[in-house]
Design an enzyme around this catalytic site. Structure first.
Site, PDB file in Angstrom:
ATOM      1  N   GLU A 314       0.843  -1.199   0.000  1.00  0.00           N
ATOM      2  CA  GLU A 314       0.000   0.000   0.000  1.00  0.00           C
ATOM      3  C   GLU A 314       0.879   1.250   0.000  1.00  0.00           C
ATOM      4  OE1 GLU A 314      -4.100  -0.864   1.928  1.00  0.00           O
ATOM      5  OE2 GLU A 314      -2.620  -1.072   3.510  1.00  0.00           O
ATOM      6  N   CYS A 398     -11.261   2.678   5.630  1.00  0.00           N
ATOM      7  CA  CYS A 398     -10.482   3.829   6.115  1.00  0.00           C
ATOM      8  C   CYS A 398     -10.670   5.084   5.266  1.00  0.00           C
ATOM      9  CB  CYS A 398      -9.005   3.473   6.190  1.00  0.00           C
ATOM     10  SG  CYS A 398      -8.328   2.769   4.670  1.00  0.00           S
TER      11      CYS A 398
HETATM   12  O1  FUB Z   1      -4.125   0.009   8.359  1.00  0.00           O
HETATM   13  C1  FUB Z   1      -5.071   1.049   8.576  1.00  0.00           C
HETATM   14  C2  FUB Z   1      -5.467   1.642   7.257  1.00  0.00           C
HETATM   15  O2  FUB Z   1      -6.040   0.642   6.440  1.00  0.00           O
HETATM   16  C3  FUB Z   1      -4.300   2.139   6.436  1.00  0.00           C
HETATM   17  O3  FUB Z   1      -3.985   3.472   6.658  1.00  0.00           O
HETATM   18  C4  FUB Z   1      -4.751   1.891   5.060  1.00  0.00           C
HETATM   19  O4  FUB Z   1      -3.700   1.898   4.146  1.00  0.00           O
HETATM   20  C5  FUB Z   1      -5.445   0.569   5.176  1.00  0.00           C
HETATM   21  O5  FUB Z   1      -4.535  -0.468   5.168  1.00  0.00           O
HETATM   22 ZN    ZN Z   2      -7.708   4.424   3.149  1.00  0.00          ZN
END
Ligand code: FUB
Ligand code: ZN
Length: 634
Positions: A314, A398
């Site tokens: 990510e 999120c």
């Molecule tokens: O891990 C918490 C949130 O969920 C992260 O900021 C995003 O990238 C997603 O993985």
């Molecule tokens: Zn997000």
């Protein structure tokens, strides 16, 4: 605190059509619908403790995690967004919804102050055993931001008091002292939340805890995450993400000079670093932020202000690795880039930060929210085969509440002040009630931004007052003009992207800015392999894309934009409530003479075509279809 202070969004009333529409959509549709989803997906039920935990809604994946672990953070973020909505207008339904959550949290909180509903419900004896992966402090950070926002909106302290008890508990468990765990969170967030808390209450212990988390991060050997892995019986070498670069804990933060790892974690951390640099006058932290800024914006950022090409972490990969059709570019990362950019512009009042703040706002972040306000993108591709669709909810929601809390507080990114200055970073129809060193001033912007670059600013101090008005000239602007009470102002005399007008201001003084907005071509550095031979279109702060519904039956991916073709803006009142598109005479590769061949000795013929591009943030609001930001040239 050094530098400029941001102006709270409640002081800026959004009146122009563009932000008024987005804001009303978020207040009327997005925030209420997010509560419906939090109920529907069992997220709010997870706070109802004690009770035997129901089976997992989101199964554990191969890296040993379920996103259900950080549901507290999603709830905290919704409380924050909903509280911002309350500051626009009080709403008994929303307040009752938040109060019900607060009642559950109050019941759930352990006698020692601990409050993480995943652990309290499912793994009560494993608290603080896996800071690397399990998001305990991240959840606390988001819930704390929600508590601060709710207190500011309503004056009700219960959630804030709950979180103050939890923060006190955290400060006993984690810290530099003997018998404490010398740890910090694998997902940064609490650091910036603690700075907000310090700014609210002025208690030094909260700032000290933020400083501790930032200073301790990446200190080694031994690495804290390896120590805790061994302590819980795991082999640190089997860490799913292999390197502590993933959480930017591979070295102390002041020594970091490359943006690596998970993009959202990085952005939240850089935001906190810039906050602490301002609070403490810490030159090394500020320098690290500046170096990281150059790295991100010169080699690792999409033309839309998106960050992080890769789904596997990510986040960031290599310099100039900015693939389009697989772009991850998480909405949260662009939102967090806006947070960081705002802190940087307040540290230095340099337009290069505001330029990126504006870019990410109008493009990378806004693309994450549908026009109807109830559908989202998590990944923000810059090219689509037509297989992307916006979703109503996600196993990892999120981004949804990140974009709603951003839009609900968008006025807060327009201005900042110090005792002698009002700096205008963003343009758009609005009325702001500001304070230049104890002198109240109303500033009215009349503008049809971002469709037009003509901005009229009327400055109304309550009493005549001398101060400096700094007006940003965006980096994209060419040939801008400015007039003060009708007299031309020399904009060539700008410093770091801002024209500074210092004078004794009196009611009705008027600045007229004209930022011409031709549609223009943008080229990528030749090392961005994905964009070689391609061109993007930008007009003012908006990046454009060619999307199937505006381009007839011909697949958009066959279009080419000749280098000499005129790019013509066209007002389209019939599209999306009124936008400006960009049209051009283009060509299209033909396939009717290929007779089923996959390869041949001669290139495809091209014929005439018309290209229509719409603002990128609006794509995929008319169903799935092909889309291109980077259009082949020729
Ligand atoms: O891990 C918490 C949130 O969920 C992260 O900021 C995003 O990238 C997603 O993985
Ligand atoms: Zn997000």
């Amino acid at each position: 605190m050094t530098g400029l202070q941001p102006v709270d969004f409640t002081k800026v009333s959004m009146e122009g059509a563009f932000w008024r529409e987005r804001l009303d959509t978020v207040l009327n549709a997005t925030i209420p619908s997010q509560h419906v989803r939090l109920v529907e997906y069992g997220i709010l039920d997870s706070l109802k403790l004690p009770q035997p935990p129901p089976p997992l809604r989101i199964p554990i994946r191969n890296h040993g995690m379920t996103t259900q672990v950080f549901w507290d953070s999603d709830i905290g973020k919704w409380i924050e967004a909903a509280s911002y909505a309350l500051r626009h207008r009080r709403d008994a339904t929303i307040e009752a919804q938040i109060d019900a959550i607060v009642a559950d949290l109050e019941k759930a909180q352990a006698p020692d102050g601990y409050l993480n509903c995943w652990y309290l419900g499912r793994e009560p004896d494993k608290r603080w055993t896996n800071l690397r992966d399990r998001h305990e402090l991240y959840c606390a950070g988001h819930m704390l931001e929600g508590a601060i926002a709710y207190y500011q909106a309503t004056g009700r302290r219960k959630l804030l008091d709950i979180m103050l008890r939890y923060i006190d508990h955290i400060a006993t468990v984690l810290g530099p002292g003997p018998g404490q765990k010398h740890g910090y969170c694998g997902h940064q967030e609490i650091e910036l939340a603690l700075v907000k808390l310090y700014r609210l209450l002025g208690e030094r212990k909260h700032l000290d805890l933020a400083v501790y988390f930032i200073d301790e991060r990446g200190r080694q050997p031994p690495h804290y995450f390896d120590v805790e892995a061994v302590a819980r019986g795991d082999d640190p070498k089997k860490y799913w993400f292999k390197s502590h670069e993933y959480s930017q804990s591979h070295k102390p933060v002041r020594e970091q000079d490359k943006a690596v790892g998970h993009a959202v974690r990085a952005m939240y951390m850089y935001t906190a670093m810039a906050d602490l640099a301002a609070e403490l006058g810490d030159a090394a932290l500020k320098r690290a932020c500046q170096v990281l800024w150059e790295d991100v914006t010169s080699k690792r950022m999409y033309v839309t202000g998106g960050l992080g090409p890769s789904a596997s972490n990510e986040g960031f990969t290599e310099d100039y690795d900015l693939e389009n059709d697989t772009a991850y570019a998480e909405t949260c990362a662009s939102v967090a880039l806006i947070f960081w950019a705002q802190r940087m512009v307040n540290l230095d009042c340099d337009g290069k930060y505001a330029d990126v703040m504006e870019l990410a706002l109008f493009n990378g972040a806004l693309a994450g929210l549908s026009r109807d306000g109830t559908h989202y993108f998590y990944e923000n591709r810059l090219e689509s085969n037509g297989d992307d669709t916006r979703w109503q909810w996600h196993t990892c929601p999120c981004c949804t509440m990140n974009v709603s809390r951003l839009v609900a507080s968008v006025g807060g990114y327009f201005y900042s002040t110090d005792e002698d200055t009002i700096a205008v970073h963003l343009y758009g129809g609005s009325t702001a009630r500001l304070d230049a060193g104890g002198r109240p001033v109303t500033i009215r912007q009349t503008a049809d931004y971002p469709w037009s670059g003509k901005v009229r600013i009327v400055v109304d101090p309550d009493a005549p007052a001398t101060f400096t008005l700094k007006l940003r000239i965006p980096g994209w602007a060419r040939g801008e003009t400015m007039r003060l009470n009708g007299e031309p102002v020399d904009t060539a005399a700008k410093t770091s992207g801002y024209v500074a007008l210092r004078r004794a201001w009196k009611a009705g003084d008027t600045v007229e800015i004209d930022l011409p907005m031709p549609a223009e071509r943008i080229y990528a550095h030749p090392d961005v392999r994905a964009d070689v031979g391609r061109v993007a279109i930008r007009r003012g702060p908006l990046v454009y894309c060619a999307e199937q519904p505006d381009n007839g039956k011909l697949p958009v991916k066959r279009l080419r934009l000749p280098r000499g073709a005129l790019l013509e803006p066209a007002e389209r009142g019939d599209l999306f409530g009124g936008i400006v598109t960009v049209v051009a005479d283009a060509t299209a590769m033909e396939t009717d003479d290929w007779d089923g061949a996959l390869y041949r000795q001669t290139p495809a013929k091209t014929g005439d075509a018309k290209l229509t591009a719409i603002p990128y943030y609006l794509w995929c609001n008319r169903g799935p279809g092909q889309m291109l930001v980077w259009i082949p040239e020729g």
